[in-house]
Design a protein around this motif. Structure first.
Motif, PDB file in Angstrom:
ATOM      1  N   TYR A   1      42.455  -3.982 -26.177  1.00  0.00           N
ATOM      2  CA  TYR A   1      41.723  -5.018 -25.437  1.00  0.00           C
ATOM      3  C   TYR A   1      40.545  -5.516 -26.270  1.00  0.00           C
ATOM      4  O   TYR A   1      40.250  -6.705 -26.298  1.00  0.00           O
ATOM      5  N   ASN A   2      39.879  -4.591 -26.955  1.00  0.00           N
ATOM      6  CA  ASN A   2      38.764  -5.002 -27.805  1.00  0.00           C
ATOM      7  C   ASN A   2      39.242  -5.917 -28.926  1.00  0.00           C
ATOM      8  O   ASN A   2      38.579  -6.903 -29.261  1.00  0.00           O
ATOM      9  N   LEU A   3      40.399  -5.600 -29.517  1.00  0.00           N
ATOM     10  CA  LEU A   3      40.936  -6.437 -30.592  1.00  0.00           C
ATOM     11  C   LEU A   3      41.370  -7.806 -30.084  1.00  0.00           C
ATOM     12  O   LEU A   3      41.259  -8.800 -30.784  1.00  0.00           O
ATOM     13  N   GLU A   4      41.863  -7.835 -28.853  1.00  0.00           N
ATOM     14  CA  GLU A   4      42.373  -9.084 -28.295  1.00  0.00           C
ATOM     15  C   GLU A   4      41.283  -9.940 -27.666  1.00  0.00           C
ATOM     16  O   GLU A   4      41.367 -11.160 -27.683  1.00  0.00           O
ATOM     17  N   GLU A   5      40.252  -9.322 -27.106  1.00  0.00           N
ATOM     18  CA  GLU A   5      39.276 -10.094 -26.346  1.00  0.00           C
ATOM     19  C   GLU A   5      37.839  -9.899 -26.819  1.00  0.00           C
ATOM     20  O   GLU A   5      37.170 -10.852 -27.184  1.00  0.00           O
ATOM     21  N   SER A   6      37.343  -8.685 -26.801  1.00  0.00           N
ATOM     22  CA  SER A   6      35.919  -8.470 -27.040  1.00  0.00           C
ATOM     23  C   SER A   6      35.477  -8.889 -28.438  1.00  0.00           C
ATOM     24  O   SER A   6      34.505  -9.643 -28.585  1.00  0.00           O
ATOM     25  N   LEU A   7      36.142  -8.399 -29.460  1.00  0.00           N
ATOM     26  CA  LEU A   7      35.724  -8.720 -30.821  1.00  0.00           C
ATOM     27  C   LEU A   7      35.900 -10.209 -31.157  1.00  0.00           C
ATOM     28  O   LEU A   7      34.998 -10.800 -31.754  1.00  0.00           O
ATOM     29  N   PRO A   8      37.000 -10.854 -30.757  1.00  0.00           N
ATOM     30  CA  PRO A   8      37.079 -12.298 -31.000  1.00  0.00           C
ATOM     31  C   PRO A   8      35.984 -13.084 -30.269  1.00  0.00           C
ATOM     32  O   PRO A   8      35.480 -14.077 -30.797  1.00  0.00           O
ATOM     33  N   ASN A   9      35.598 -12.631 -29.072  1.00  0.00           N
ATOM     34  CA  ASN A   9      34.522 -13.325 -28.365  1.00  0.00           C
ATOM     35  C   ASN A   9      33.187 -13.139 -29.065  1.00  0.00           C
ATOM     36  O   ASN A   9      32.375 -14.071 -29.115  1.00  0.00           O
ATOM     37  N   LEU A  10      32.931 -11.962 -29.609  1.00  0.00           N
ATOM     38  CA  LEU A  10      31.698 -11.781 -30.386  1.00  0.00           C
ATOM     39  C   LEU A  10      31.718 -12.664 -31.627  1.00  0.00           C
ATOM     40  O   LEU A  10      30.700 -13.257 -31.996  1.00  0.00           O
ATOM     41  N   ALA A  11      32.875 -12.758 -32.265  1.00  0.00           N
ATOM     42  CA  ALA A  11      32.991 -13.616 -33.440  1.00  0.00           C
ATOM     43  C   ALA A  11      32.776 -15.085 -33.069  1.00  0.00           C
ATOM     44  O   ALA A  11      32.106 -15.829 -33.805  1.00  0.00           O
ATOM     45  N   LEU A  12      33.317 -15.507 -31.945  1.00  0.00           N
ATOM     46  CA  LEU A  12      33.127 -16.889 -31.488  1.00  0.00           C
ATOM     47  C   LEU A  12      31.650 -17.162 -31.218  1.00  0.00           C
ATOM     48  O   LEU A  12      31.104 -18.181 -31.644  1.00  0.00           O
ATOM     49  N   TYR A  13      30.999 -16.242 -30.497  1.00  0.00           N
ATOM     50  CA  TYR A  13      29.561 -16.395 -30.243  1.00  0.00           C
ATOM     51  C   TYR A  13      28.808 -16.541 -31.571  1.00  0.00           C
ATOM     52  O   TYR A  13      27.979 -17.447 -31.731  1.00  0.00           O
ATOM     53  N   ALA A  14      29.103 -15.655 -32.528  1.00  0.00           N
ATOM     54  CA  ALA A  14      28.401 -15.675 -33.820  1.00  0.00           C
ATOM     55  C   ALA A  14      28.670 -16.974 -34.578  1.00  0.00           C
ATOM     56  O   ALA A  14      27.754 -17.540 -35.188  1.00  0.00           O
ATOM     57  N   GLN A  15      29.904 -17.440 -34.540  1.00  0.00           N
ATOM     58  CA  GLN A  15      30.260 -18.664 -35.245  1.00  0.00           C
ATOM     59  C   GLN A  15      29.532 -19.871 -34.657  1.00  0.00           C
ATOM     60  O   GLN A  15      29.022 -20.713 -35.379  1.00  0.00           O
ATOM     61  N   ILE A  16      29.465 -19.938 -33.341  1.00  0.00           N
ATOM     62  CA  ILE A  16      28.807 -21.076 -32.676  1.00  0.00           C
ATOM     63  C   ILE A  16      27.309 -21.063 -32.924  1.00  0.00           C
ATOM     64  O   ILE A  16      26.701 -22.092 -33.206  1.00  0.00           O
ATOM     65  N   THR A  17      26.692 -19.886 -32.815  1.00  0.00           N
ATOM     66  CA  THR A  17      25.242 -19.799 -32.865  1.00  0.00           C
ATOM     67  C   THR A  17      24.681 -19.544 -34.267  1.00  0.00           C
ATOM     68  O   THR A  17      23.494 -19.742 -34.491  1.00  0.00           O
ATOM     69  N   GLY A  18      25.523 -19.045 -35.170  1.00  0.00           N
ATOM     70  CA  GLY A  18      25.030 -18.640 -36.489  1.00  0.00           C
ATOM     71  C   GLY A  18      24.293 -17.319 -36.455  1.00  0.00           C
ATOM     72  O   GLY A  18      23.644 -16.933 -37.414  1.00  0.00           O
ATOM     73  N   ASP A  19      24.399 -16.602 -35.351  1.00  0.00           N
ATOM     74  CA  ASP A  19      23.727 -15.311 -35.172  1.00  0.00           C
ATOM     75  C   ASP A  19      24.567 -14.216 -35.824  1.00  0.00           C
ATOM     76  O   ASP A  19      25.631 -13.876 -35.349  1.00  0.00           O
ATOM     77  N   GLU A  20      24.082 -13.713 -36.932  1.00  0.00           N
ATOM     78  CA  GLU A  20      24.829 -12.668 -37.637  1.00  0.00           C
ATOM     79  C   GLU A  20      24.737 -11.328 -36.962  1.00  0.00           C
ATOM     80  O   GLU A  20      25.463 -10.416 -37.230  1.00  0.00           O
TER      81      GLU A  20
END
Length: 112
Positions: A93-112
């Motif tokens: 579930y983390n591979l399918e949902e949680s980690l991609p969502n963190l990556a999306l947040y980081a990509q949108i905001t530039g927050d490393e």
């Protein structure tokens, strides 16, 4: 068409306002606050509503406490290890949902 876009934007704004109104720390799975971070960042960008970005950051940063030293994200269930020191992890579930969502947040905001 402009009319259809307007209806979708209203729906998105209503959904983002609801997401912003929830205390995701009280939910049983780590993916909820992580998904909230991504959703709020996405809505902020799509609707030009930067006021949602601090809350998106709050949930993204809050989730950092749920990474074990070896990089595994835990928190699918209880928000504490069991008496034997076992953490609740749903790796798929983390591979399918949680980690991609963190990556999306980081990509949108530039927050490393």
């Amino acid at each position: 068409p402009h009319e259809v876009r307007g209806r979708w934007e209203k729906r998105l704004e209503r959904a983002a306002n609801w997401i912003a109104s929830v205390d995701w720390a009280t939910h049983g799975t780590i993916n909820y606050p992580v998904a909230a971070a991504a959703a709020l960042a996405s809505a902020a960008r799509a609707l030009d509503k930067p006021e949602w970005l601090p809350l998106a950051q709050k949930w993204a940063h809050w989730s950092r406490d749920f990474f074990l030293p070896d990089g595994i994200l835990w928190g699918e269930g209880a928000k504490a290890p069991t008496p034997r020191g076992v953490y609740t992890v749903d790796a798929l579930y983390n591979l399918e949902e949680s980690l991609p969502n963190l990556a999306l947040y980081a990509q949108i905001t530039g927050d490393e």
